[in-house]
Design a protein around this motif. Structure first.
Motif, PDB file in Angstrom:
ATOM      1  N   HIS A   1     -54.121 -61.530  20.647  1.00 20.27           N
ATOM      2  CA  HIS A   1     -54.906 -60.682  19.762  1.00 20.27           C
ATOM      3  C   HIS A   1     -55.893 -61.549  18.992  1.00 20.27           C
ATOM      4  CE1 HIS A   1     -51.461 -57.894  20.278  1.00 20.27           C
ATOM      5  NE2 HIS A   1     -52.431 -56.993  20.226  1.00 20.27           N
ATOM      6  N   VAL A   2     -57.048 -60.972  18.689  1.00 19.20           N
ATOM      7  CA  VAL A   2     -58.019 -61.630  17.823  1.00 19.20           C
ATOM      8  C   VAL A   2     -58.554 -60.579  16.857  1.00 19.20           C
ATOM      9  CG1 VAL A   2     -59.954 -61.308  19.437  1.00 19.20           C
ATOM     10  CG2 VAL A   2     -60.073 -63.117  17.703  1.00 19.20           C
ATOM     11  N   GLU A   3     -58.599 -60.950  15.605  1.00 15.90           N
ATOM     12  CA  GLU A   3     -59.163 -60.064  14.593  1.00 15.90           C
ATOM     13  C   GLU A   3     -60.660 -59.907  14.844  1.00 15.90           C
ATOM     14  OE1 GLU A   3     -57.389 -58.447  12.184  1.00 15.90           O
ATOM     15  OE2 GLU A   3     -55.589 -59.356  13.073  1.00 15.90           O
ATOM     16  N   LYS A   4     -61.167 -58.697  14.725  1.00 19.76           N
ATOM     17  CA  LYS A   4     -62.599 -58.460  14.936  1.00 19.76           C
ATOM     18  C   LYS A   4     -63.440 -59.265  13.951  1.00 19.76           C
ATOM     19  CE  LYS A   4     -62.240 -53.875  16.983  1.00 19.76           C
ATOM     20  NZ  LYS A   4     -62.539 -52.439  16.799  1.00 19.76           N
ATOM     21  N   SER A   5     -62.911 -59.493  12.765  1.00 19.03           N
ATOM     22  CA  SER A   5     -63.643 -60.254  11.749  1.00 19.03           C
ATOM     23  C   SER A   5     -63.736 -61.744  12.083  1.00 19.03           C
ATOM     24  CB  SER A   5     -62.984 -60.079  10.381  1.00 19.03           C
ATOM     25  OG  SER A   5     -61.658 -60.600  10.404  1.00 19.03           O
ATOM     26  N   ASN A   6     -62.928 -62.223  13.021  1.00 23.67           N
ATOM     27  CA  ASN A   6     -62.902 -63.638  13.391  1.00 23.67           C
ATOM     28  C   ASN A   6     -63.873 -63.864  14.553  1.00 23.67           C
ATOM     29  OD1 ASN A   6     -62.256 -66.310  13.731  1.00 23.67           O
ATOM     30  ND2 ASN A   6     -60.055 -65.972  13.899  1.00 23.67           N
ATOM     31  N   THR A   7     -65.157 -63.768  14.250  1.00 24.91           N
ATOM     32  CA  THR A   7     -66.182 -63.807  15.300  1.00 24.91           C
ATOM     33  C   THR A   7     -66.262 -65.153  16.010  1.00 24.91           C
ATOM     34  OG1 THR A   7     -67.867 -64.288  13.629  1.00 24.91           O
ATOM     35  CG2 THR A   7     -67.592 -61.973  14.287  1.00 24.91           C
ATOM     36  N   ALA A   8     -66.015 -66.245  15.299  1.00 21.16           N
ATOM     37  CA  ALA A   8     -66.053 -67.563  15.948  1.00 21.16           C
ATOM     38  C   ALA A   8     -64.965 -67.668  17.013  1.00 21.16           C
ATOM     39  CB  ALA A   8     -65.903 -68.672  14.909  1.00 21.16           C
ATOM     40  N   ALA A   9     -63.764 -67.214  16.694  1.00 14.32           N
ATOM     41  CA  ALA A   9     -62.672 -67.246  17.672  1.00 14.32           C
ATOM     42  C   ALA A   9     -62.981 -66.320  18.842  1.00 14.32           C
ATOM     43  CB  ALA A   9     -61.359 -66.853  17.010  1.00 14.32           C
ATOM     44  N   PHE A  10     -63.511 -65.146  18.548  1.00 17.18           N
ATOM     45  CA  PHE A  10     -63.843 -64.200  19.609  1.00 17.18           C
ATOM     46  C   PHE A  10     -64.841 -64.818  20.591  1.00 17.18           C
ATOM     47  CE2 PHE A  10     -66.425 -60.783  21.409  1.00 17.18           C
ATOM     48  CZ  PHE A  10     -65.438 -60.030  22.015  1.00 17.18           C
ATOM     49  N   ARG A  11     -65.865 -65.490  20.081  1.00 17.67           N
ATOM     50  CA  ARG A  11     -66.865 -66.133  20.961  1.00 17.67           C
ATOM     51  C   ARG A  11     -66.215 -67.228  21.807  1.00 17.67           C
ATOM     52  NH1 ARG A  11     -70.096 -65.820  16.303  1.00 17.67           N
ATOM     53  NH2 ARG A  11     -69.786 -68.025  15.934  1.00 17.67           N
ATOM     54  N   LEU A  12     -65.312 -67.998  21.218  1.00 20.54           N
ATOM     55  CA  LEU A  12     -64.601 -69.040  21.964  1.00 20.54           C
ATOM     56  C   LEU A  12     -63.820 -68.417  23.114  1.00 20.54           C
ATOM     57  CD1 LEU A  12     -63.303 -71.856  22.464  1.00 20.54           C
ATOM     58  CD2 LEU A  12     -61.586 -71.202  20.750  1.00 20.54           C
ATOM     59  N   TYR A  13     -63.070 -67.376  22.834  1.00 14.98           N
ATOM     60  CA  TYR A  13     -62.236 -66.754  23.865  1.00 14.98           C
ATOM     61  C   TYR A  13     -63.089 -66.171  24.988  1.00 14.98           C
ATOM     62  CZ  TYR A  13     -58.869 -67.150  20.042  1.00 14.98           C
ATOM     63  OH  TYR A  13     -58.085 -67.615  19.024  1.00 14.98           O
ATOM     64  N   GLU A  14     -64.194 -65.542  24.637  1.00 17.02           N
ATOM     65  CA  GLU A  14     -65.098 -65.019  25.682  1.00 17.02           C
ATOM     66  C   GLU A  14     -65.639 -66.158  26.541  1.00 17.02           C
ATOM     67  OE1 GLU A  14     -67.286 -60.896  24.837  1.00 17.02           O
ATOM     68  OE2 GLU A  14     -68.115 -62.596  23.733  1.00 17.02           O
ATOM     69  N   ARG A  15     -66.031 -67.247  25.900  1.00 18.02           N
ATOM     70  CA  ARG A  15     -66.565 -68.405  26.622  1.00 18.02           C
ATOM     71  C   ARG A  15     -65.530 -68.984  27.591  1.00 18.02           C
ATOM     72  NH1 ARG A  15     -68.295 -70.797  22.376  1.00 18.02           N
ATOM     73  NH2 ARG A  15     -66.674 -72.344  22.106  1.00 18.02           N
ATOM     74  N   LEU A  16     -64.246 -68.863  27.245  1.00 17.29           N
ATOM     75  CA  LEU A  16     -63.166 -69.377  28.093  1.00 17.29           C
ATOM     76  C   LEU A  16     -62.724 -68.373  29.160  1.00 17.29           C
ATOM     77  CD1 LEU A  16     -61.028 -71.261  25.419  1.00 17.29           C
ATOM     78  CD2 LEU A  16     -62.582 -72.240  27.128  1.00 17.29           C
ATOM     79  N   GLY A  17     -63.408 -67.229  29.231  1.00 22.37           N
ATOM     80  CA  GLY A  17     -63.136 -66.270  30.296  1.00 22.37           C
ATOM     81  C   GLY A  17     -62.200 -65.138  29.943  1.00 22.37           C
ATOM     82  N   TYR A  18     -61.858 -64.991  28.677  1.00 22.12           N
ATOM     83  CA  TYR A  18     -61.001 -63.888  28.246  1.00 22.12           C
ATOM     84  C   TYR A  18     -61.858 -62.645  28.018  1.00 22.12           C
ATOM     85  CZ  TYR A  18     -57.243 -67.211  27.862  1.00 22.12           C
ATOM     86  OH  TYR A  18     -56.291 -68.151  28.162  1.00 22.12           O
ATOM     87  N   ALA A  19     -61.289 -61.491  28.315  1.00 21.36           N
ATOM     88  CA  ALA A  19     -62.009 -60.228  28.170  1.00 21.36           C
ATOM     89  C   ALA A  19     -61.191 -59.266  27.324  1.00 21.36           C
ATOM     90  CB  ALA A  19     -62.266 -59.613  29.548  1.00 21.36           C
ATOM     91  N   ILE A  20     -61.882 -58.355  26.674  1.00 19.54           N
ATOM     92  CA  ILE A  20     -61.199 -57.331  25.881  1.00 19.54           C
ATOM     93  C   ILE A  20     -60.433 -56.423  26.827  1.00 19.54           C
ATOM     94  CG2 ILE A  20     -61.483 -55.353  24.354  1.00 19.54           C
ATOM     95  CD1 ILE A  20     -64.050 -56.747  23.311  1.00 19.54           C
ATOM     96  N   TYR A  21     -59.154 -56.312  26.583  1.00 17.55           N
ATOM     97  CA  TYR A  21     -58.296 -55.414  27.346  1.00 17.55           C
ATOM     98  C   TYR A  21     -58.137 -54.095  26.595  1.00 17.55           C
ATOM     99  CZ  TYR A  21     -54.160 -53.669  29.778  1.00 17.55           C
ATOM    100  OH  TYR A  21     -53.266 -52.898  30.471  1.00 17.55           O
ATOM    101  N   GLU A  22     -58.059 -54.216  25.246  1.00 16.85           N
ATOM    102  CA  GLU A  22     -57.836 -53.018  24.450  1.00 16.85           C
ATOM    103  C   GLU A  22     -58.373 -53.224  23.039  1.00 16.85           C
ATOM    104  OE1 GLU A  22     -54.107 -50.340  24.753  1.00 16.85           O
ATOM    105  OE2 GLU A  22     -53.681 -51.769  23.138  1.00 16.85           O
ATOM    106  N   ASP A  23     -59.091 -52.233  22.534  1.00 16.94           N
ATOM    107  CA  ASP A  23     -59.552 -52.215  21.144  1.00 16.94           C
ATOM    108  C   ASP A  23     -58.429 -51.586  20.326  1.00 16.94           C
ATOM    109  OD1 ASP A  23     -60.689 -51.534  18.660  1.00 16.94           O
ATOM    110  OD2 ASP A  23     -62.671 -51.269  19.555  1.00 16.94           O
TER     111      ASP A  23
END
Length: 149
Positions: free
Chosen positions: A116-138
């Protein structure tokens, strides 16, 4: 910086707790947070397949990632509580910890990693996307992200 990754030992719990508190303070922008409850981390030190990966610079633990292994209908690894202390952020340490978890998943033949990643944690979200992770569920205030390794 002479960074090494290692498996945490029970003696590291206090430092891991401090990093956890720092992570929560950063995500929620408040000092009014609590650390782990007593015994909450014990399962990572009982010799089973769950563990905490720490990043160490010299003698100082500067980051950690909890790696939970789930053997349910579908086997998966759940990554929990990734924390990098402030002065070590944006140096690739989070990436190295996640890559270590991905290597571990391959070693034990678990095909999926999620977290899980908090929506407010945009830096972490960008890192995870860059590493190939995708949103499975909002899930409202956070996303469940997933990657097949």
């Amino acid at each position: 910086m002479s960074l090494t990754l290692a498996k945490a030992e029970k003696k590291d719990i206090n430092r891991i707790n401090d990093l956890f508190i720092e992570m929560l303070q950063n995500i929620y922008n408040t000092n009014q947070v609590n650390g782990y409850s007593d015994g909450a981390l014990n399962r990572f030190f009982d010799g089973r397949d769950e563990w905490i990966c720490i990043a160490v610079d010299g003698e100082n633990i500067v980051a950690f990632l909890s790696i939970e292994v789930h053997h349910e209908d579908e086997e998966y690894i759940y990554l929990d509580d990734l924390s990098v202390t402030k002065q070590y952020r944006n140096k690739g340490i989070g990436t190295k910890l996640i890559q270590k978890a991905e290597e571990y998943a391959k070693e034990i033949n678990i095909p999926t990693i999620c977290f899980h990643v908090e929506k407010s944690n945009t830096a972490a979200f960008r890192l995870y996307e860059r590493l190939g992770y995708a949103i499975y569920e909002d899930q409202g205030s956070r996303y469940l992200m997933i990657k097949n390794v």
